[in-house]
Design a protein around this motif. Sequence first.
Motif, short mmCIF file in Angstrom:
data_model
loop_
_atom_site.label_atom_id
_atom_site.label_comp_id
_atom_site.label_asym_id
_atom_site.label_seq_id
_atom_site.Cartn_x
_atom_site.Cartn_y
_atom_site.Cartn_z
N PHE A 172 4.37 17.80 -49.57
CA PHE A 172 5.85 17.37 -49.74
C PHE A 172 6.64 18.41 -49.37
O PHE A 172 6.55 19.40 -49.56
CB PHE A 172 5.95 17.09 -51.32
N ASP A 206 15.41 15.85 -45.55
CA ASP A 206 15.29 14.77 -46.45
C ASP A 206 13.64 14.41 -46.50
O ASP A 206 13.15 13.56 -46.16
CB ASP A 206 16.01 13.72 -46.15
N ARG A 211 12.36 12.74 -48.99
CA ARG A 211 11.92 11.57 -49.67
C ARG A 211 10.92 10.58 -48.69
O ARG A 211 11.32 10.55 -47.38
CB ARG A 211 13.18 10.72 -49.95
N GLN A 271 11.89 4.85 -50.21
CA GLN A 271 12.36 4.95 -51.74
C GLN A 271 14.01 4.90 -51.78
O GLN A 271 14.68 5.38 -50.99
CB GLN A 271 12.14 6.71 -52.18
N HIS A 282 17.72 5.03 -53.24
CA HIS A 282 18.62 6.06 -53.81
C HIS A 282 18.73 5.83 -55.28
O HIS A 282 19.21 4.89 -55.79
CB HIS A 282 19.83 5.82 -53.16
N ARG A 292 17.40 10.70 -60.41
CA ARG A 292 16.01 11.09 -60.26
C ARG A 292 15.78 12.46 -59.76
O ARG A 292 16.59 12.87 -58.73
CB ARG A 292 15.43 10.23 -59.30
N TYR A 343 13.67 15.46 -58.01
CA TYR A 343 12.59 15.97 -57.11
C TYR A 343 12.26 17.25 -57.42
O TYR A 343 12.88 18.14 -57.65
CB TYR A 343 12.83 15.32 -55.68
N ARG A 371 18.37 16.87 -56.61
CA ARG A 371 18.65 15.47 -56.90
C ARG A 371 19.57 15.14 -55.82
O ARG A 371 20.00 15.92 -54.87
CB ARG A 371 19.12 15.09 -58.24
N TYR A 372 19.88 13.74 -55.67
CA TYR A 372 20.46 13.10 -54.53
C TYR A 372 21.83 12.58 -55.31
O TYR A 372 21.92 11.29 -55.49
CB TYR A 372 19.86 12.03 -53.59
N GLU A 426 23.23 9.43 -51.10
CA GLU A 426 22.33 8.92 -50.04
C GLU A 426 21.87 10.15 -49.17
O GLU A 426 20.88 10.42 -48.99
CB GLU A 426 22.78 7.73 -49.44
N ILE A 464 22.24 16.46 -50.93
CA ILE A 464 21.17 17.10 -52.05
C ILE A 464 21.87 18.02 -52.81
O ILE A 464 22.69 18.96 -52.33
CB ILE A 464 20.01 17.76 -51.13
#
Length: 232
Positions: A19, A189, A191, A195, A197, A201, A203, A215-216, A219, A222
């Motif tokens: 990831f 990005d 993600r 997924q 927005h 959430r 990450y 997090r975002y 959209e 970051i």
Amino acid sequence: MSGPLIQVAIAHSPFREKFAIPRQPGLANAARTRIELLPPYNRPEALEGLEQVSHIWLLFLFHEVGSCPDTLRVRPPRLGGNERIGVFASRSTHRPNGIGQSVVKIERIDGSNIWVSGADLLDGTPVVDIKPFVPYSDIPTGAMNGIAPSAPARCQVHWTESALLSARQAGQRLGEDVQTVIEQCLAQDPRPAYQAHNPSREYGVTFWDLNIVWRYPTETQIEILALIPQAE
Ligand code: SAH
């Protein structure tokens, strides 16, 4: 076909999990990777002449992808994760022989180690061949790719004050440009394309020994919340 491939080197990169690794080389140039030649190739003779070359091709194994011999069509993230194209029209890791290829810049050669920048390889990736980049031939006139015509759009990356302080401290401890590597990688990005927005959430991913949490808020933005050193 005869015999199995021989592993000639191993990649030591900051990327401890798949990831958030850039999806192609050259997108996170601040990230340094050490390509360590393995016996019996771990001798300076094997690299003689390479000081005249700026970039190399790395051929490697996607060793953390199971075999997928029957895959004929794939869903590349580039196409939003829904549209499918032929496996041989893609650079997907899911392919019959699991062989990856990346052009990377040589930063320095030190004995039987090649330090490169901009690689998209997982830490521990087995390298099966190394070849010099040959610009007159490897950059063909008129080359184009309608599926990936240019580099993907980037997210804006912001830091909380405490996360930025942690990045600077970690940078000094590791001797790496931790802040820029994280910014360059997250700006891609990571993600999954499908997924939705969700601003609350969180990450996380591990680079070096650092767990990065973000997090975002929107959209395309970051916010890096924390960098947490992992215990050995
Ligand atoms: N430039 C290569 C790789 C493209 S796919 C090529 O075109 O062949 C890039 C993705 O490969 C990265 O985002 C990372 O998640 C994945 N990857 C890198 N090294 C890997 C490995 N050893 N095993 C499995 N996946 C790997």
